[in-house]
Design an enzyme around this catalytic site. Structure first.
Site, PDB file in Angstrom:
ATOM      1  N   HIS A  86      51.720  29.448  67.207  1.00 26.09           N
ATOM      2  CA  HIS A  86      50.845  30.604  66.970  1.00 26.09           C
ATOM      3  C   HIS A  86      49.619  30.513  67.878  1.00 26.09           C
ATOM      4  CE1 HIS A  86      48.065  33.374  65.089  1.00 26.09           C
ATOM      5  NE2 HIS A  86      49.144  33.996  64.647  1.00 26.09           N
ATOM      6  N   GLU A 155      53.346  37.982  70.366  1.00 26.04           N
ATOM      7  CA  GLU A 155      52.040  38.397  69.842  1.00 26.04           C
ATOM      8  C   GLU A 155      50.991  38.260  70.938  1.00 26.04           C
ATOM      9  OE1 GLU A 155      51.767  37.677  65.332  1.00 26.04           O
ATOM     10  OE2 GLU A 155      51.532  35.732  66.266  1.00 26.04           O
ATOM     11  N   SER A 191      47.883  43.074  65.116  1.00 24.55           N
ATOM     12  CA  SER A 191      47.338  44.321  64.556  1.00 24.55           C
ATOM     13  C   SER A 191      48.410  45.287  64.052  1.00 24.55           C
ATOM     14  CB  SER A 191      46.402  45.000  65.563  1.00 24.55           C
ATOM     15  OG  SER A 191      45.281  44.178  65.795  1.00 24.55           O
TER      16      SER A 191
HETATM   17  P1  PGA Z   1      46.965  40.306  62.793  1.00 20.15           P
HETATM   18  O1  PGA Z   1      47.577  38.845  63.052  1.00 20.15           O
HETATM   19  O2  PGA Z   1      48.043  41.111  62.142  1.00 20.15           O
HETATM   20  O3  PGA Z   1      45.785  40.079  61.895  1.00 20.15           O
HETATM   21  O4  PGA Z   1      46.580  40.849  64.124  1.00 20.15           O
HETATM   22  C1  PGA Z   1      48.902  38.683  63.461  1.00 20.15           C
HETATM   23  C2  PGA Z   1      49.233  37.220  63.607  1.00 20.15           C
HETATM   24  O5  PGA Z   1      48.364  36.452  64.033  1.00 20.15           O
HETATM   25  O6  PGA Z   1      50.359  36.780  63.297  1.00 20.15           O
END
Ligand code: PGA
Length: 233
Positions: A86, A155, A191
């Site tokens: 992550h 991501e 997001s």
């Molecule tokens: P977020 O985080 O939906 O708050 O942008 C996504 C993630 O880090 O998996």
């Protein structure tokens, strides 16, 4: 489809238990694959439709690694699913690709379901597609993209927790390129909210979503599972 909730450093054990109970009621008729990743101290043994996984663990059985948990601590709760790579672990906590790949190798050998996260910082994206793809490629170093229990999560770092997302075309185009590298399902994260999840899930090369802040409210997260179900029906 796959709908996954990453609580990050939120929700206590008590709150997680309440959440899971409500979630199970809400999704009892769903046949989507639902994952929940609570904070480490909120890990619980859970049986139900949703699968509880770990946000992180060290690549050992147990031993002298102050502040970390190992395989035995996950096994205590019957956990065999983990998030690896992550962006917050890479960029805030300083995990190198070498560390990330050691973690991947260890949990792969233990047959864990691995959600492996990749994604570029804004300055890389601004340098254009070639640099972006090269950066993503560097996040595959030491990673077995043919691993049968792999789920990939794209991501973009600049989209996490910011309310910004790439355009749908950008998501689709990158996922398409990733699909040439692996047959693993590919999630989009960054997001994702109740009001944009439908458009994202409808993209052909998107197999699901990894949701951070918008997953903290159980009704919102359940709604996303419901939307995934509706798209598939
Ligand atoms: P977020 O985080 O939906 O708050 O942008 C996504 C993630 O880090 O998996």
């Amino acid at each position: 489809m796959i709908v996954a909730a990453n609580f990050k450093t939120n929700l206590t054990r008590k709150e997680t238990l309440v959440y899971l109970e409500k979630l199970e009621q809400n999704i009892k008729n769903s046949n989507q694959d639902v994952y929940v990743f609570p904070a480490t101290s909120s890990l619980v043994e859970h049986s139900g439709h949703a699968v509880v996984g770990a946000q992180n663990a060290y690549y050992v059985q147990d031993g002298a690694f102050t502040g970390e948990i190992g395989l035995v601590h996950l096994k205590e709760f019957g956990i065999d699913t983990i998030l690896i790579g992550h962006s917050e672990r890479r960029h805030i906590l300083g995990e190198s690709q070498e560390e990330v790949s050691k973690k991947f190798k260890f949990f792969k050998e233990k047959n864990f379901k691995i959600i492996y996260c990749i994604g570029e910082p804004l300055e890389i994206r601004e340098e254009g597609e070639e640099k972006l793809l090269k950066y993503i490629e560097s996040q595959f170093a030491g990673i077995d993209l043919d691993y049968k229990n792999l789920i990939l999560a794209y991501e973009p770092v600049w989209a996490i927790g910011t309310g910004k997302t790439p355009t749908l075309d950008d998501i689709e185009s990158l996922h398409k390129k990733l699909k040439q590298k692996t047959s693993a399902p590919i999630l989009y994260g960054g997001s994702v909210k109740v009001n944009n999840v439908e458009d994202i899930l409808k993209l052909e090369s998107v197999d699901g979503v990894l949701v951070g802040s918008a997953s903290l409210k159980v009704d919102d997260f359940s709604k996303m599972v419901e939307i995934a179900q509706r798209i598939e029906d």
